[in-house]
Motif scaffolding. Structure first.
Motif, mmCIF file in Angstrom:
data_model
loop_
_atom_site.group_PDB
_atom_site.id
_atom_site.type_symbol
_atom_site.label_atom_id
_atom_site.label_comp_id
_atom_site.label_asym_id
_atom_site.label_seq_id
_atom_site.Cartn_x
_atom_site.Cartn_y
_atom_site.Cartn_z
ATOM 1 N N LEU A 176 43.919 -4.413 30.001
ATOM 2 C CA LEU A 176 43.890 -5.674 30.653
ATOM 3 C C LEU A 176 42.874 -6.603 30.076
ATOM 4 N N GLN A 177 41.827 -6.153 29.597
ATOM 5 C CA GLN A 177 40.920 -7.177 28.771
ATOM 6 C C GLN A 177 41.335 -7.812 27.576
ATOM 7 N N ASP A 178 42.339 -7.210 27.095
ATOM 8 C CA ASP A 178 42.977 -7.598 25.836
ATOM 9 C C ASP A 178 44.046 -8.604 26.241
ATOM 10 N N MET A 179 44.807 -8.062 27.360
ATOM 11 C CA MET A 179 45.805 -9.302 27.825
ATOM 12 C C MET A 179 44.950 -10.486 28.202
ATOM 13 N N MET A 180 44.094 -10.200 29.102
ATOM 14 C CA MET A 180 43.235 -11.363 29.549
ATOM 15 C C MET A 180 42.967 -12.523 28.464
ATOM 16 N N ARG A 181 42.038 -11.954 27.496
ATOM 17 C CA ARG A 181 41.715 -12.409 26.409
ATOM 18 C C ARG A 181 42.753 -13.454 25.697
ATOM 19 N N ARG B 154 43.141 -17.406 25.927
ATOM 20 C CA ARG B 154 43.074 -18.212 24.206
ATOM 21 C C ARG B 154 44.258 -18.940 24.274
ATOM 22 N N THR B 155 45.295 -18.783 24.851
ATOM 23 C CA THR B 155 46.675 -19.460 24.588
ATOM 24 C C THR B 155 46.828 -20.207 25.725
ATOM 25 N N SER C 120 47.054 -17.862 36.674
ATOM 26 C CA SER C 120 48.446 -17.986 36.273
ATOM 27 C C SER C 120 48.759 -16.660 35.310
ATOM 28 N N PHE C 121 47.587 -15.740 35.412
ATOM 29 C CA PHE C 121 47.847 -14.367 34.595
ATOM 30 C C PHE C 121 49.479 -13.876 34.720
#
Ligand SMILES: *Cc1c(COP(=O)(O)O)cnc(C)c1O
Length: 680
Positions: free
Chosen positions: A155-160, A164-165, A171-172
């Motif tokens: 989840l941290q990876d997805m959120m990062r 960043r994009t 809006s996740f």
């Protein structure tokens, strides 16, 4: 993106010593892994334990802070997953747990040599070893740690990436769809809420909206003991903030439920995420169901039983959340890579477009009445059987005849899968051969599969198979007619040789217990005929290949429930059937156990006193159906024709179709139609 744990030791290697399973460590990384890329710079901190604190900000708002006691680092290890003749390469991202500081120089300098590496050893434990699938819920703290470690990193990876994009926390769900593969990653729900509320400062209602639009849940089993629950004290100890969050989710959820069920305490108790009788426990399936926008089973029957039995209260609440996505298997691995002979033969008649559009394998059906194809088809099968016979010879020193019927049951060893029903049939054949009443073809019965290390009855079944095999294989009276093989360490590598070499596929689980099965699909795709019950995806396989090309037997899922509740005496079933009586007597006499009648005492006693999985109830139907299958096998042209029709008609069970359904109906992605290959 596929996320998981980079286990240093995967599922154990099975060795057989004296007819018993011995578990050896799997050392798959010992010689390195050229396919993975360690991303040393891509890592996240994951906390455990500690306490929570409430702090007031300048505007008087209360924020919760979790102050963990331990922090471990998850380091990404990426493996590219290359599509077949497309320009897509996906990523399998696995997390290795490491210590944030690898070495405590302070402790070392004070002479504490063990202490100086203790933190590192403890951190690395999390990704050290995979718990076997069927261990049951033995309440292992380390397993919960693994689940949280992997989902927090993911989840941290997805959120990062999302931030960043150009995305923002609210809006996740517009950019990510998260599919929970069973309840094991369900803690991700509380983790996403924590990230959104505590770290990114969203209001609860917004965070809940984002979360419940992100998650969907796939259930994989109808066995109630496999639904994970965790003692609340594990959470207090390990994930105190997540426990608070789960209580808040549950409080709001039950407020809604109470109104919907007009205060009826029955459904409220059953729907609650917290189990309150005895020691308080967290029900991960309830958490997953409460927070997911879609819940699916993995075969039509399973999805139906899910709504009627395991999750009926959730279904009553939200019928629109439930759907089915029947499992599929990859035709690239389980046909193209593992059965070159068959692929070339099919290619010689219809070309190779079907490899990426498996529905089109049906075109081979136009040749199903071609006698020259029957012969070539069976010649390919024979070559595959010769190859498997060589593997069997290497592994067991037993030689098997490639002209005998290969009757194969490979899958995890479990009472619901009923390897012992197969074994009773073998003993029956053995008795018939000795009595001179056997009329079928020579048979080689092949078993393979691992038992969970703590599953005593499954291990006893492995022992019983070996004992029967030993007696049968050395009895000159059945030589050339019956052989029994247990091929040790069934895994994907051996599977790729086994499925293409099989004539008869054993799919004989007690109806209502196999969620889908995928072995059933691999066998049928490789031209094996199935002997099976109306369970899992067998139902849909039979619908597609045609009832006349499938050997069906046994009680239905509804009849199973009735029979289990009937208070029947299994002994009466044995007494009413002379062949079953003879088989059970031979098993319990000690004949297969060097004269020791107690050897399979547990197995025999379980069948005679309880037989929860109705082995004895289905015995007669199974044995008669086996005789029918044997009869058809004697007519090789007829068998070849039915085999061709099995391969031709199971294109639906491609994983391409299954993934397309997830993408379309659950994640609502725009996409290309199947077979729209860019590089063809
Ligand atoms: C397909 C497969 C399974 C699943 O088999 P079922 O018959 O569906 O239980 C298990 N193990 C391996 C190695 C497989 O390839």
């Amino acid at each position: 993106m596929g996320y998981g744990i980079r286990y240093e030791h995967g599922i154990f290697v099975q060795s057989i010593e004296g007819g018993r399973q011995v578990e050896l460590p799997d050392n798959w990384l010992s010689r390195g892994n050229p396919w993975e890329v360690r991303r040393a710079g891509l890592s996240y901190d994951v906390g455990f334990g500690g306490r929570t604190e409430r702090v007031r900000d300048g505007r008087g708002r209360v924020h919760v802070q979790w102050i963990p006691e331990q922090v471990v680092k998850g380091v990404a290890h990426d493996t590219p997953i290359v599509g077949y003749k497309v320009e897509t390469v996906n990523t399998l991202r696995l997390w290795r747990s490491e210590s944030p500081e690898s070495f405590d120089l302070d402790a070392f300098n004070k002479g504490d040599y063990d202490g100086s590496v203790a933190a590192q050893v403890d951190s690395e434990t999390i990704s050290k070893v995979l718990y076997p699938n069927d261990e049951g819920d033995l309440g292992k703290v380390l397993r919960l740690k693994q689940q949280y470690f992997f989902t927090s990193c993911a989840l941290q990876d997805m959120m990062r990436f999302h931030l960043r994009t150009g995305g923002n926390p609210a809006s996740f769900h517009e950019r990510y769809a998260i599919q929970l593969n069973d309840t094991h990653p369900a803690i991700a729900i509380a983790e996403l809420l924590r990230l959104l509320v505590d770290v990114h400062g969203l209001e609860w209602d917004t965070a809940w909206e984002v979360t419940s639009r992100s998650f969907a849940f796939t259930n994989h089993t109808l066995l109630p003991e496999a639904l994970e629950t965790w003692p609340e004290r594990f959470f207090s100890q390990l994930l105190p903030r997540h426990l608070e969050i789960i209580h808040e989710v549950n409080r709001r959820f039950l407020d809604e439920v109470r109104i919907r069920v007009h205060g009826d305490p029955g459904p409220i108790e059953r729907l609650s995420i917290i189990e309150d009788k005895g020691e308080r426990r967290i029900r991960m399936a309830n958490l997953a169901a409460a927070a997911s926008h879609t819940i699916n089973g993995v075969s039509s029957l399973h999805s139906e039983l899910l709504t009627e039995r395991v999750m009926s209260d959730f279904y009553a609440l939200w019928p629109e959340k439930f759907t089915n996505v029947t499992n599929g298997i990859t035709p690239r691995r389980f046909l193209k890579l593992s059965n070159h002979g068959l692929v070339d033969l099919i290619g010689s008649r219809i070309g190779n477009h079907w490899i990426s559009d498996l529905d089109r394998i049906q075109e081979i059906e136009e040749h199903a009445d071609d006698a020259s194809l029957w012969e070539e088809w069976q010649a390919v099968k024979r070559q595959n059987k010769v190859r498997l016979a060589r593997r069997i010879g290497r592994a067991t020193s037993i030689s098997v005849d490639p002209d005998s019927m290969f009757d194969v049951q490979v899958k995890r060893i479990h009472e619901y899968k009923r390897q012992h029903l197969n074994l009773l049939h073998i003993i029956t054949l053995y008795n018939r051969v000795k009595l001179g009443t056997y009329a079928g073809p020579p048979r080689t019965v092949v078993f393979g599969g691992k038992a969970a290390p703590g599953y005593w009855m499954a291990k006893e079944i492995i022992e019983a198979i070996h004992a029967v095999a030993r007696a049968v294989n050395r009895d000159p009276a059945v030589r050339g007619i019956l052989k029994v093989i247990f091929l040790p360490d069934f895994n994907v590598t051996s599977a790729q040789e086994i499925y293409p070499a099989s004539d008869l596929s054993e799919q004989i689980s007690t109806a209502g217990y196999e969620a889908s099965g995928t072995g059933n699909m691999k066998f049928a795709m490789n031209g094996a005929l199935t002997i099976g019950t109306l369970d899992g995806a067998n139902v849909e396989i039979r619908d597609r290949v045609g009832a006349e090309n499938f050997f069906l037997f046994g009680l239905t899922a509804d009849e199973v429930v009735e029979r289990q509740a009937s208070g029947r005496n299994p002994r009466d079933i044995v007494d009413a059937d002379p062949e079953l009586t003879a088989a059970m007597e031979l098993l319990s006499s000690g004949f297969f156990a060097g004269g020791d009648p107690d050897w399979f005492g547990g197995l025999v006693k379980n069948l005679l006193t309880n037989d929860h999985f109705l082995v004895l109830d289905d015995y007669r139907a199974y044995v008669d159906c086996q005789a029918e299958a044997g009869g058809v096998y004697l007519d090789q042209s007829e068998w070849a024709k039915r085999s061709i029709l099995n391969t031709a008609r199971v294109g639906y069970f491609s994983s391409d179709r299954a993934i397309h359904e997830y993408a379309d109906r659950i994640w609502a992605l725009p996409q290309n139609p199947p077979g729209s290959s860019l590089l063809d």
